[in-house]
Design a protein around this motif. Structure first.
Motif, PDB file in Angstrom:
ATOM      1  N   GLU A   1       0.992  -0.969  -0.015  1.00 29.11           N
ATOM      2  CA  GLU A   1       0.091   0.128   0.116  1.00 29.11           C
ATOM      3  C   GLU A   1       0.928   0.884   0.500  1.00 29.11           C
ATOM      4  O   GLU A   1       1.724   1.295   0.533  1.00 29.11           O
ATOM      5  CB  GLU A   1      -0.940  -0.074   1.283  1.00 29.11           C
ATOM      6  N   LEU A   2       0.460   2.105  -0.601  1.00 29.42           N
ATOM      7  CA  LEU A   2       1.010   3.791  -0.888  1.00 29.42           C
ATOM      8  C   LEU A   2       0.608   4.923   0.397  1.00 29.42           C
ATOM      9  O   LEU A   2      -0.933   4.702  -0.035  1.00 29.42           O
ATOM     10  CB  LEU A   2       1.076   4.418  -2.492  1.00 29.42           C
ATOM     11  N   ALA A   3       1.110   4.633   1.023  1.00 23.49           N
ATOM     12  CA  ALA A   3       0.423   5.852   1.838  1.00 23.49           C
ATOM     13  C   ALA A   3      -0.067   6.672   2.475  1.00 23.49           C
ATOM     14  O   ALA A   3      -0.598   7.433   2.274  1.00 23.49           O
ATOM     15  CB  ALA A   3       0.648   4.682   3.425  1.00 23.49           C
TER      16      ALA A   3
ATOM     17  N   VAL B   1      15.546   2.317  -2.190  1.00 24.00           N
ATOM     18  CA  VAL B   1      13.997   1.912  -1.209  1.00 24.00           C
ATOM     19  C   VAL B   1      14.615   1.790  -0.142  1.00 24.00           C
ATOM     20  O   VAL B   1      15.778   0.666   0.091  1.00 24.00           O
ATOM     21  CB  VAL B   1      13.091   1.139  -1.147  1.00 24.00           C
ATOM     22  N   ALA B   2      14.469   2.728   1.032  1.00 24.54           N
ATOM     23  CA  ALA B   2      15.080   2.635   2.674  1.00 24.54           C
ATOM     24  C   ALA B   2      13.718   1.757   3.302  1.00 24.54           C
ATOM     25  O   ALA B   2      12.495   1.905   3.127  1.00 24.54           O
ATOM     26  CB  ALA B   2      15.383   3.426   3.289  1.00 24.54           C
ATOM     27  N   ALA B   3      13.806   0.372   3.802  1.00 22.38           N
ATOM     28  CA  ALA B   3      12.769  -0.982   4.714  1.00 22.38           C
ATOM     29  C   ALA B   3      13.000  -0.444   5.788  1.00 22.38           C
ATOM     30  O   ALA B   3      14.296  -1.346   6.111  1.00 22.38           O
ATOM     31  CB  ALA B   3      12.998  -1.765   3.459  1.00 22.38           C
ATOM     32  N   ASP B   4      11.462  -0.701   6.547  1.00 17.14           N
ATOM     33  CA  ASP B   4      12.317  -0.241   7.830  1.00 17.14           C
ATOM     34  C   ASP B   4      10.700  -1.861   8.422  1.00 17.14           C
ATOM     35  O   ASP B   4       9.769  -1.092   8.632  1.00 17.14           O
ATOM     36  CB  ASP B   4      12.301  -0.034   8.183  1.00 17.14           C
ATOM     37  N   GLU B   5      11.105  -2.799   8.787  1.00 14.28           N
ATOM     38  CA  GLU B   5       9.983  -3.885   9.377  1.00 14.28           C
ATOM     39  C   GLU B   5       8.961  -3.788   8.505  1.00 14.28           C
ATOM     40  O   GLU B   5       7.724  -3.529   9.126  1.00 14.28           O
ATOM     41  CB  GLU B   5      10.003  -3.072  10.702  1.00 14.28           C
ATOM     42  N   GLY B   6       8.592  -3.392   7.305  1.00 16.09           N
ATOM     43  CA  GLY B   6       7.659  -3.793   6.090  1.00 16.09           C
ATOM     44  C   GLY B   6       7.726  -2.774   5.989  1.00 16.09           C
ATOM     45  O   GLY B   6       6.446  -2.171   4.634  1.00 16.09           O
ATOM     46  N   GLY B   7       8.014  -1.399   6.269  1.00 14.04           N
ATOM     47  CA  GLY B   7       7.905  -0.176   5.466  1.00 14.04           C
ATOM     48  C   GLY B   7       8.845   0.115   4.825  1.00 14.04           C
ATOM     49  O   GLY B   7       9.601  -0.854   5.011  1.00 14.04           O
TER      50      GLY B   7
ATOM     51  N   VAL C   1       5.968 -15.856   2.873  1.00 15.05           N
ATOM     52  CA  VAL C   1       7.465 -15.253   2.932  1.00 15.05           C
ATOM     53  C   VAL C   1       7.788 -13.803   3.380  1.00 15.05           C
ATOM     54  O   VAL C   1       9.011 -14.927   4.507  1.00 15.05           O
ATOM     55  CB  VAL C   1       8.105 -14.783   1.286  1.00 15.05           C
ATOM     56  N   GLY C   2       7.675 -12.987   3.938  1.00 17.55           N
ATOM     57  CA  GLY C   2       7.644 -12.495   4.799  1.00 17.55           C
ATOM     58  C   GLY C   2       8.254 -10.692   3.928  1.00 17.55           C
ATOM     59  O   GLY C   2       7.264 -10.081   3.364  1.00 17.55           O
ATOM     60  N   ALA C   3       8.400  -9.720   5.433  1.00 19.51           N
ATOM     61  CA  ALA C   3       8.527  -7.696   4.713  1.00 19.51           C
ATOM     62  C   ALA C   3       9.667  -8.220   4.340  1.00 19.51           C
ATOM     63  O   ALA C   3      10.377  -8.539   3.759  1.00 19.51           O
ATOM     64  CB  ALA C   3       8.494  -7.746   5.993  1.00 19.51           C
ATOM     65  N   LEU C   4       9.022  -7.008   3.455  1.00 19.12           N
ATOM     66  CA  LEU C   4      10.527  -6.218   2.803  1.00 19.12           C
ATOM     67  C   LEU C   4      11.547  -6.104   2.557  1.00 19.12           C
ATOM     68  O   LEU C   4      12.057  -5.968   4.367  1.00 19.12           O
ATOM     69  CB  LEU C   4      10.432  -4.880   1.350  1.00 19.12           C
ATOM     70  N   GLU C   5      12.929  -6.630   2.751  1.00 18.64           N
ATOM     71  CA  GLU C   5      13.942  -6.139   2.407  1.00 18.64           C
ATOM     72  C   GLU C   5      15.092  -5.138   1.748  1.00 18.64           C
ATOM     73  O   GLU C   5      14.231  -4.610   1.660  1.00 18.64           O
ATOM     74  CB  GLU C   5      14.872  -7.007   2.557  1.00 18.64           C
ATOM     75  N   ALA C   6      16.461  -4.414   2.357  1.00 18.78           N
ATOM     76  CA  ALA C   6      17.218  -3.245   1.945  1.00 18.78           C
ATOM     77  C   ALA C   6      17.318  -3.898   0.355  1.00 18.78           C
ATOM     78  O   ALA C   6      16.865  -2.411  -0.201  1.00 18.78           O
ATOM     79  CB  ALA C   6      17.942  -2.664   2.184  1.00 18.78           C
TER      80      ALA C   6
ATOM     81  N   ASP D   1      10.628  22.735  -1.725  1.00 19.56           N
ATOM     82  CA  ASP D   1      10.091  23.754  -3.387  1.00 19.56           C
ATOM     83  C   ASP D   1      10.670  22.737  -4.469  1.00 19.56           C
ATOM     84  O   ASP D   1      11.328  23.633  -5.708  1.00 19.56           O
ATOM     85  CB  ASP D   1      10.753  24.845  -2.850  1.00 19.56           C
ATOM     86  N   GLY D   2      11.744  21.842  -4.123  1.00 16.26           N
ATOM     87  CA  GLY D   2      12.314  20.626  -5.207  1.00 16.26           C
ATOM     88  C   GLY D   2      12.054  20.528  -5.900  1.00 16.26           C
ATOM     89  O   GLY D   2      10.361  19.801  -5.833  1.00 16.26           O
ATOM     90  N   SER D   3      12.746  19.317  -6.222  1.00  9.25           N
ATOM     91  CA  SER D   3      11.742  18.480  -7.463  1.00  9.25           C
ATOM     92  C   SER D   3      12.563  16.672  -6.767  1.00  9.25           C
ATOM     93  O   SER D   3      12.214  15.980  -7.188  1.00  9.25           O
ATOM     94  CB  SER D   3      12.728  18.301  -8.831  1.00  9.25           C
ATOM     95  N   VAL D   4      12.322  16.799  -5.674  1.00 12.31           N
ATOM     96  CA  VAL D   4      11.714  15.742  -4.928  1.00 12.31           C
ATOM     97  C   VAL D   4      10.596  14.750  -4.395  1.00 12.31           C
ATOM     98  O   VAL D   4       9.621  15.537  -3.599  1.00 12.31           O
ATOM     99  CB  VAL D   4      13.231  15.617  -3.396  1.00 12.31           C
ATOM    100  N   LEU D   5      10.390  13.767  -4.850  1.00 13.29           N
ATOM    101  CA  LEU D   5       9.484  13.336  -4.686  1.00 13.29           C
ATOM    102  C   LEU D   5       9.208  12.287  -3.002  1.00 13.29           C
ATOM    103  O   LEU D   5      10.119  11.594  -3.786  1.00 13.29           O
ATOM    104  CB  LEU D   5       8.159  12.332  -5.806  1.00 13.29           C
ATOM    105  N   ARG D   6       8.489  12.815  -2.216  1.00  9.72           N
ATOM    106  CA  ARG D   6       9.361  11.248  -1.276  1.00  9.72           C
ATOM    107  C   ARG D   6       6.971  10.649  -1.516  1.00  9.72           C
ATOM    108  O   ARG D   6       6.464  10.886  -1.018  1.00  9.72           O
ATOM    109  CB  ARG D   6       8.888  12.275   0.350  1.00  9.72           C
ATOM    110  N   LEU D   7       7.730   8.750  -1.214  1.00  6.79           N
ATOM    111  CA  LEU D   7       6.668   7.699  -0.947  1.00  6.79           C
ATOM    112  C   LEU D   7       7.567   7.374  -0.038  1.00  6.79           C
ATOM    113  O   LEU D   7       7.904   7.157  -0.008  1.00  6.79           O
ATOM    114  CB  LEU D   7       6.813   7.653  -2.416  1.00  6.79           C
ATOM    115  N   THR D   8       5.729   7.021   1.031  1.00  9.20           N
ATOM    116  CA  THR D   8       6.193   5.762   1.699  1.00  9.20           C
ATOM    117  C   THR D   8       4.910   5.017   1.830  1.00  9.20           C
ATOM    118  O   THR D   8       4.197   5.406   1.033  1.00  9.20           O
ATOM    119  CB  THR D   8       5.732   6.720   3.255  1.00  9.20           C
ATOM    120  N   GLY D   9       4.716   3.400   2.209  1.00  6.50           N
ATOM    121  CA  GLY D   9       3.730   2.801   2.598  1.00  6.50           C
ATOM    122  C   GLY D   9       4.607   1.405   2.784  1.00  6.50           C
ATOM    123  O   GLY D   9       5.573   1.669   3.597  1.00  6.50           O
ATOM    124  N   HIS D  10       4.490   0.545   2.936  1.00  6.82           N
ATOM    125  CA  HIS D  10       4.195  -0.814   3.449  1.00  6.82           C
ATOM    126  C   HIS D  10       4.278  -2.045   2.603  1.00  6.82           C
ATOM    127  O   HIS D  10       3.335  -1.783   1.429  1.00  6.82           O
ATOM    128  CB  HIS D  10       3.895  -1.619   4.466  1.00  6.82           C
ATOM    129  N   ALA D  11       4.943  -2.910   2.838  1.00  2.97           N
ATOM    130  CA  ALA D  11       4.798  -4.037   1.425  1.00  2.97           C
ATOM    131  C   ALA D  11       5.490  -5.354   1.915  1.00  2.97           C
ATOM    132  O   ALA D  11       6.344  -5.237   3.199  1.00  2.97           O
ATOM    133  CB  ALA D  11       5.748  -3.876   0.082  1.00  2.97           C
TER     134      ALA D  11
END
Length: 668
Positions: free
Chosen positions: A371-373, A420-426, A395-400, A380-390
């Motif tokens: 899910e994209l949360a 992607v920065a992964a942490d405990e499924g997020g 099998v298990g939660a996502l890894e680095a 004001d720049g060109s950086v788009l930040r996305l957070t979510g979980h998967a």
């Protein structure tokens, strides 16, 4: 009631001991908004003994459109349906089971869909009454014109559909004399030869119910002996009309799963040992060898692959062990090995059984829950930040090692991976649109975002999506943003617009800023109060607009002739909207491309095609009341909506009507 013209629809109702459901079934046809002057009802009593015959005769006394036939019992629904087909004179045929009933506006909507899109088969949305199973996937949305390779239509082979009768007679289709599965080969043949299929999904057309006495044929004739002939004919029908290859494999897969593996697993263990081994097993094995090609085999789920493998290898005892223990073995869990996930079935890597690993490989079928949360610009720049979980189920939660992939839609460019920065499924990922493409900015085009989920060496790639809505029932996207950077080709400002597709998938639309349109078209529809008038609505994308705002809606034909109508602007909430009304009924015959024009003669804004727009008909008094039609072409000019305007060919229409009268030439 004497008819002055053939009926539009012949509704055929096979009836055997159908009380008390029969009365509502028949009266639901009598109450159709299409009108009884356009409907003939052919009810065939198949030797009933419960009062069905008397009820049909009673109903016919008050309805001249109802024709009742009494015949000796044939043992199934196919015989009375054939009797009705031999009598039918309608342009279309609809088969209605005596247990079921229609929504009041069902036939009108289905006939209109077929007329407007010139399709041969129309599926009306089915509704379950009392828990009876009905198909749902194909009815997710209206489909004016589709086919069995572009939709879920082939997943429903019941004959409760609207068929163009000329298709039935051209193919000489009739129902085989079987008690079960008799309608599947009939519908399959019609689907495989149809010139287009339509789906009415926005209205409850067909109500499917079980009888109070429980004597539905699907329940009383559910054993293998009543299914085998119909199943054989299904396979033979597909092989007859489709050449070997991927298209045939796609259709055969449905029959291998639903007509071979499903009944074998559920019903073969219930047969006696002798009948299972000597009667049914050889037939199942023949179908597996003849029709479950390697292309079909690759598409099957592991439990079905295992069944097909054992059939091909002629291992009866192992097959029976598998189907008898199917429920227990389904819950045995999975094993991860070298980046693949395998079903821990007792036969898996048993050296005595020697079954290939592919029969247990579930890697590509494991659900990826994600899910994209949140999606937001940073600063004001060109950086788009996305957070979510998967995570990958079981099998298990996502890894680095998980990555985000920017994938181009409709143009050539390699996928662009983003860490992607992964942490405990997020997960959190920051996309700098100014440098994401190996130091260069993201180029113009639509980019679809995918998540390459990595867990314990297993990799699954899925579209990044958001299924959860905000309190207003919508998905919130970041506003579009101008990205000004220096790229390989120089200083090229671009505008990035994040958006969600109708299915909730997340994408980016990147355009050169100078190409960003000053408006978006938001709606295209026919005026319901003024015939042959097209209404186009839209809104400005910026206020004040960077470029000149559109002033007219323009229709231009292939010869260069043009008609223009003005845009009327009004404030709606926090934006400026516009409306244009184009009198299509005044356009000469031809192909008319629709655009929006501004004061800049070099600037043209395309009016995009829309799947929901169907055709329309009207009469021109200036042409002695001759009927005309307009309909969107399936492929417009460079992405613009193109309307075909033309007179209805009276000779063709008359010939079709004459050819559909009972006894006319061409009937078989």
């Amino acid at each position: 009631m004497s008819r002055t013209s053939p009926p539009r629809v012949s509704v055929i109702i096979p009836a055997y001991n159908s009380m008390p459901e029969l009365t509502k079934c028949v009266t639901s046809v009598m109450d159709q908004t299409l009108g009884l002057d356009k409907i003939e009802i052919i009810a065939v009593d198949d030797g009933s003994t419960d009062g069905t015959a008397q009820e049909l005769d009673r109903l016919a006394q008050g309805c001249p459109s109802l024709r009742v036939v009494h015949q000796p019992n044939s043992g199934g629904a196919g015989g009375p349906r054939n009797t009705g087909l031999d009598m039918a004179g309608g342009e279309y045929v609809f088969f209605l089971d005596s247990d079921d009933y229609l929504g009041p506006d069902a036939l009108r909507r289905m006939v209109a869909m077929a007329d407007e899109n010139h399709t041969d088969v129309v599926l009306g949305k089915m509704v379950s009454v009392g828990g009876r199973a009905v198909p749902t996937a194909v009815f997710s949305h209206n489909q004016p014109r589709t086919d069995i390779f572009s939709s879920h239509a082939y997943r429903t082979l019941g004959c409760w559909k609207l068929f163009r009768r000329s298709l039935i007679e051209r193919l000489e289709l009739r129902f085989p004399p079987y008690r079960n599965c008799e309608d599947k080969p009939f519908t399959a043949a019609a689907f495989l030869n149809a010139d287009g299929i339509s789906v009415v999904a926005d209205y409850d057309c067909y109500y499917s119910r079980n009888r109070q006495n429980g004597n539905n044929l699907t329940l009383t004739a559910a054993d293998l002996v009543h299914r085998m002939d119909g199943t054989r004919l299904c396979f033979e029908t597909v092989a007859r009309y489709l050449e070997p290859g991927p298209r045939r494999d796609r259709i055969m897969r449905r029959h291998v799963e639903w007509e071979l593996c499903g009944p074998l697993r559920a019903l073969l263990p219930k047969e006696s040992e002798q009948r299972a081994r000597e009667v049914f097993y050889p037939q199942f094995r023949h179908w597996a060898q003849s029709y479950a090609t390697d292309g079909v085999f690759q598409q099957l789920a592991p439990p079905d692959r295992l069944i097909v493998h054992l059939l091909r290898a002629d291992r009866y005892e192992d097959l029976m062990a598998v189907v008898r223990n199917a429920k227990e073995d389904a819950a045995r869990g999975n094993l991860v090995d070298k980046g693949r996930v395998y079903w821990c079935h007792p036969f898996f890597r048993d050296p005595v059984k020697a079954v290939p690993d592919i029969c247990f490989d579930v890697t590509d079928r494991l659900p990826v829950r994600h899910e994209l949360a949140e999606a937001a610009w940073t600063g004001d720049g060109s950086v788009l930040r996305l957070t979510g979980h998967a995570h990958i189920e079981s099998v298990g939660a996502l890894e680095a090692a998980t990555r985000l992939l920017l994938r181009p839609r409709g143009f050539e460019h390699p996928d662009i991976p983003v860490p992607v920065a992964a942490d405990e499924g997020g997960f959190t990922v920051e996309i700098d649109l100014g440098t994401v493409d190996s130091g260069a900015p993201l180029g113009p085009g639509v980019w679809d975002l995918h998540l390459d989920v990595r867990v314990r060496g297993v990799s699954r790639t899925v579209r990044l999506r958001q299924t959860l809505n905000d309190p207003n029932g919508e998905r919130t996207t970041p506003p579009k943003r101008e990205v000004v950077t220096t790229s390989r080709s120089g200083h090229e400002p671009t505008t990035a617009r994040p958006f969600f597709t109708p299915h909730g998938n997340f994408s980016l639309d990147v355009r050169r800023t100078e190409d960003e349109p000053p408006c978006h078209v938001t709606g295209i529809a026919w005026d319901t109060s003024v015939p042959a008038t097209l209404i186009v609505t839209g809104r400005l994308t910026e206020e004040p607009p960077r470029h000149p705002a559109p002033t007219t809606l323009r229709a231009e034909d292939d010869s260069g002739s043009a008609r223009e109508v003005p845009l009327r602007y009004a404030q709606h909430g926090g934006h400026t909207g516009f409306t244009a009304r184009l009198p299509v009924g005044k356009l000469p015959p031809g192909h008319w491309t629709l655009t929006l024009r501004t004061d800049d003669p070099k600037r043209r804004i395309l009016v995009p095609p829309t799947k929901g727009l169907t055709g329309t008909h009207w009469f021109r008094l200036s042409r002695l009341g001759r009927p005309y039609y307009a309909k969107p072409l399936p492929r417009g000019s460079k992405g613009a909506l193109v309307l075909r305007v033309a007179p209805v060919r009276l000779t063709v229409a008359l010939r079709r009507r004459l050819g559909r009268r009972p006894g006319a030439a061409g009937r078989t």
